[in-house]
Design a protein around this motif. Structure first.
Motif, PDB file in Angstrom:
ATOM      1  N   ASP A   1       0.785  -5.417  24.840  1.00  0.00           N
ATOM      2  CA  ASP A   1       1.694  -7.189  24.644  1.00  0.00           C
ATOM      3  C   ASP A   1       2.997  -6.461  25.349  1.00  0.00           C
ATOM      4  OD1 ASP A   1       2.049  -9.671  25.389  1.00  0.00           O
ATOM      5  OD2 ASP A   1       1.689 -10.489  22.671  1.00  0.00           O
ATOM      6  N   TRP A   2       3.748  -7.294  26.267  1.00  0.00           N
ATOM      7  CA  TRP A   2       5.045  -7.187  26.943  1.00  0.00           C
ATOM      8  C   TRP A   2       5.826  -6.670  25.642  1.00  0.00           C
ATOM      9  CZ3 TRP A   2       6.425  -5.398  30.922  1.00  0.00           C
ATOM     10  CH2 TRP A   2       7.947  -5.592  31.671  1.00  0.00           C
ATOM     11  N   PRO A   3       6.534  -8.475  24.258  1.00  0.00           N
ATOM     12  CA  PRO A   3       6.544  -8.218  24.101  1.00  0.00           C
ATOM     13  C   PRO A   3       7.202  -6.964  22.615  1.00  0.00           C
ATOM     14  CG  PRO A   3       5.571  -9.849  22.857  1.00  0.00           C
ATOM     15  CD  PRO A   3       4.935  -9.030  24.939  1.00  0.00           C
ATOM     16  N   ILE A   4       6.126  -6.412  22.204  1.00  0.00           N
ATOM     17  CA  ILE A   4       5.981  -4.634  22.210  1.00  0.00           C
ATOM     18  C   ILE A   4       6.802  -4.189  22.609  1.00  0.00           C
ATOM     19  CG2 ILE A   4       4.419  -3.775  20.581  1.00  0.00           C
ATOM     20  CD1 ILE A   4       4.875  -5.989  19.183  1.00  0.00           C
ATOM     21  N   ARG A   5       6.247  -4.129  24.031  1.00  0.00           N
ATOM     22  CA  ARG A   5       7.209  -2.941  25.010  1.00  0.00           C
ATOM     23  C   ARG A   5       8.585  -2.909  24.982  1.00  0.00           C
ATOM     24  NH1 ARG A   5       8.417  -2.325  30.839  1.00  0.00           N
ATOM     25  NH2 ARG A   5       7.755  -0.294  31.304  1.00  0.00           N
TER      26      ARG A   5
ATOM     27  N   LEU B   1      -2.522 -11.815  23.070  1.00  0.00           N
ATOM     28  CA  LEU B   1      -1.536 -11.372  23.285  1.00  0.00           C
ATOM     29  C   LEU B   1      -1.100 -12.646  24.524  1.00  0.00           C
ATOM     30  CD1 LEU B   1      -3.089  -8.995  22.619  1.00  0.00           C
ATOM     31  CD2 LEU B   1      -2.462  -8.202  24.354  1.00  0.00           C
ATOM     32  N   SER B   2       0.544 -12.937  24.160  1.00  0.00           N
ATOM     33  CA  SER B   2       1.495 -13.953  25.103  1.00  0.00           C
ATOM     34  C   SER B   2       0.844 -13.101  26.794  1.00  0.00           C
ATOM     35  CB  SER B   2       2.522 -13.817  24.536  1.00  0.00           C
ATOM     36  OG  SER B   2       3.206 -12.683  24.581  1.00  0.00           O
ATOM     37  N   GLY B   3       1.344 -12.585  27.347  1.00  0.00           N
ATOM     38  CA  GLY B   3       1.519 -11.621  27.998  1.00  0.00           C
ATOM     39  C   GLY B   3       3.343 -11.048  28.541  1.00  0.00           C
TER      40      GLY B   3
ATOM     41  N   ARG C   1      14.354 -11.926  15.570  1.00  0.00           N
ATOM     42  CA  ARG C   1      14.110 -12.053  14.436  1.00  0.00           C
ATOM     43  C   ARG C   1      12.867 -13.132  14.995  1.00  0.00           C
ATOM     44  NH1 ARG C   1      17.694 -12.155  11.834  1.00  0.00           N
ATOM     45  NH2 ARG C   1      18.139  -9.861  11.062  1.00  0.00           N
ATOM     46  N   GLN C   2      13.132 -14.557  15.773  1.00  0.00           N
ATOM     47  CA  GLN C   2      12.508 -15.101  16.194  1.00  0.00           C
ATOM     48  C   GLN C   2      11.366 -14.804  16.709  1.00  0.00           C
ATOM     49  OE1 GLN C   2      15.301 -18.823  16.724  1.00  0.00           O
ATOM     50  NE2 GLN C   2      16.578 -17.635  16.731  1.00  0.00           N
ATOM     51  N   ILE C   3      11.518 -13.581  18.007  1.00  0.00           N
ATOM     52  CA  ILE C   3      11.393 -13.534  18.657  1.00  0.00           C
ATOM     53  C   ILE C   3       9.685 -12.837  17.803  1.00  0.00           C
ATOM     54  CG2 ILE C   3      10.278 -12.121  21.388  1.00  0.00           C
ATOM     55  CD1 ILE C   3      12.610 -12.689  21.741  1.00  0.00           C
ATOM     56  N   GLY C   4       9.435 -12.053  17.615  1.00  0.00           N
ATOM     57  CA  GLY C   4       8.891 -10.884  16.588  1.00  0.00           C
ATOM     58  C   GLY C   4       8.214 -12.341  15.681  1.00  0.00           C
ATOM     59  N   GLU C   5       8.651 -13.315  14.889  1.00  0.00           N
ATOM     60  CA  GLU C   5       7.964 -14.664  14.066  1.00  0.00           C
ATOM     61  C   GLU C   5       7.140 -15.094  15.451  1.00  0.00           C
ATOM     62  OE1 GLU C   5      10.788 -17.065  12.771  1.00  0.00           O
ATOM     63  OE2 GLU C   5      11.393 -15.366  10.795  1.00  0.00           O
ATOM     64  N   ILE C   6       7.079 -15.514  16.366  1.00  0.00           N
ATOM     65  CA  ILE C   6       6.631 -15.700  17.268  1.00  0.00           C
ATOM     66  C   ILE C   6       5.115 -15.302  18.378  1.00  0.00           C
ATOM     67  CG2 ILE C   6       6.276 -17.045  19.677  1.00  0.00           C
ATOM     68  CD1 ILE C   6       8.880 -17.896  19.320  1.00  0.00           C
ATOM     69  N   ALA C   7       5.478 -13.599  18.103  1.00  0.00           N
ATOM     70  CA  ALA C   7       5.022 -12.440  18.544  1.00  0.00           C
ATOM     71  C   ALA C   7       3.949 -12.425  17.537  1.00  0.00           C
ATOM     72  CB  ALA C   7       4.781 -12.177  19.212  1.00  0.00           C
TER      73      ALA C   7
ATOM     74  N   ALA D   1      10.559  -9.948  11.474  1.00  0.00           N
ATOM     75  CA  ALA D   1      10.011 -10.627  11.189  1.00  0.00           C
ATOM     76  C   ALA D   1       7.855 -10.220  11.801  1.00  0.00           C
ATOM     77  CB  ALA D   1      10.673 -11.670  12.554  1.00  0.00           C
ATOM     78  N   TYR D   2       7.991  -9.211  12.921  1.00  0.00           N
ATOM     79  CA  TYR D   2       6.721  -8.854  13.743  1.00  0.00           C
ATOM     80  C   TYR D   2       5.970  -7.847  12.494  1.00  0.00           C
ATOM     81  CZ  TYR D   2       2.837  -7.098  16.276  1.00  0.00           C
ATOM     82  OH  TYR D   2       1.473  -8.137  17.037  1.00  0.00           O
TER      83      TYR D   2
END
Length: 328
Positions: A256-260, A219-221, A143-149, A275-276
């Motif tokens: 973006d990579w985290p979406i994948r 995009l974070s990449g 969930r935190q990764i979703g918030e950051i992305a 979160a995203y």
């Protein structure tokens, strides 16, 4: 000075620097009298060569990262460290999670390679620390990764493509350029690039679908567990830092990579979407996602080759063909 490099085969992609070179870097950054008490190479990451360095008189160690020599870099991975450095002002919203840049040097006078000196992040690598938490406790982490992305994707740009360039006026041009660069790298290695070139041709033929993306977003990449630190000894996985965001670009957040990775499995990582926000599953968005997947697979093929993993290279061919069949 305690100097501890990682022993690697002579032909390994990641190449060490010498103790004298690290001393020279620290003297340039902190003054001619700066003394180095230790430099320990870290195993994190598979691209740059990274050391945890302690300078005498400073209360905390720091990180010194050396990019590969220019002639060892792929076209599609050109000057990633410079791209990371150019991105720092655009990541102000997540600045408390980022290492601070102490110094950057592109002159090649001391080492013959770009290098960055950065602050050391607190915590432990997420890939290691998550193993100490039960799976049910990891939903909050994703969930935190979703918030950051989501926060990163809210940042708007003026052009498409890598933050440090080259810049493109349309998203289709950026995507086609990326696919062609990866294909050129594969050709240079004697690997098959036909699938990537076919995807580039399809992207050009259906450029209008890609060009529905009119507003460049950041995009974070490469945001995922391998580039995240979590708080040490916390009862739950709490993200304390993110690093190595050197593959940033302006484009469609769906690329973006985290979406994948968030979409790749139906496990605790589905908390990412809480979160995203919901994914766009319209026909046009799904078509674009297939083009993005081939781009990801091409980059993975290059990485697997760089790491000496022929099985992984072979698997990527079948994966690309499967995606191309869905695009047909």
């Amino acid at each position: 000075m305690h100097f501890q490099p990682i022993e690697r085969p002579a032909g390994a992609f990641q190449q060490p620097v010498t103790a004298d070179q690290i001393r020279a870097v620290c003297r340039r950054v902190f003054g001619p009298d700066a003394g180095v008490s230790s430099a320990v190479e870290m195993g994190l990451g598979m691209y740059n060569t990274t050391y945890r360095v302690t300078v005498e008189g400073r209360s905390r160690p720091m990180i010194v990262r050396f990019a590969p020599e220019p002639d060892r870099q792929f076209v599609s991975e050109r000057e990633l460290m410079r791209n990371e450095y150019a991105t720092v002002p655009h990541l102000a919203k997540i600045a408390p999670l980022m290492p601070r840049v102490i110094s950057a040097d592109w002159s090649h006078e001391l080492v013959g390679r770009d290098y960055l000196v950065q602050t050391l992040l607190d915590g432990v690598p997420a890939a290691e620390g998550l193993r100490t938490h039960p799976r049910r406790a990891r939903t909050g982490f994703f969930r935190q990764i979703g918030e950051i992305a989501r926060t990163v994707h809210e940042v708007r740009g003026a052009r498409f493509g890598p933050v440090a360039g080259p810049a493109y006026t349309t998203w289709s041009q950026a995507v086609i350029g990326s696919l062609q660069d990866i294909a050129a790298d594969l050709d240079g290695l004697g690997l098959d690039s036909a699938g990537l070139r076919k995807a580039a041709a399809l992207a050009a033929e259906h450029h209008a679908v890609l060009d529905e993306i009119t507003e460049p977003r950041l995009l974070s990449g490469d945001l995922w567990t391998v580039n995240i630190m979590i708080a040490e000894d916390a009862p739950e996985p709490i993200i304390s830092g993110v690093f190595d965001l050197d593959r940033t670009l302006w484009g469609d957040p769906a690329a973006d990579w985290p979406i994948r990775l968030a979409a790749s499995k139906q496990d605790e990582r589905v908390a990412f979407w809480e979160a995203y926000g919901e994914r766009d599953l319209s026909p046009a968005a799904v078509w674009r996602s297939l083009i993005y997947e081939i781009r990801h697979l091409g980059a993975v093929r290059l990485e697997r080759h760089r790491l000496g993993d022929p099985g992984g290279v072979g698997d990527s061919y079948d994966a690309v063909e499967t995606v191309l069949a869905e695009l047909a």
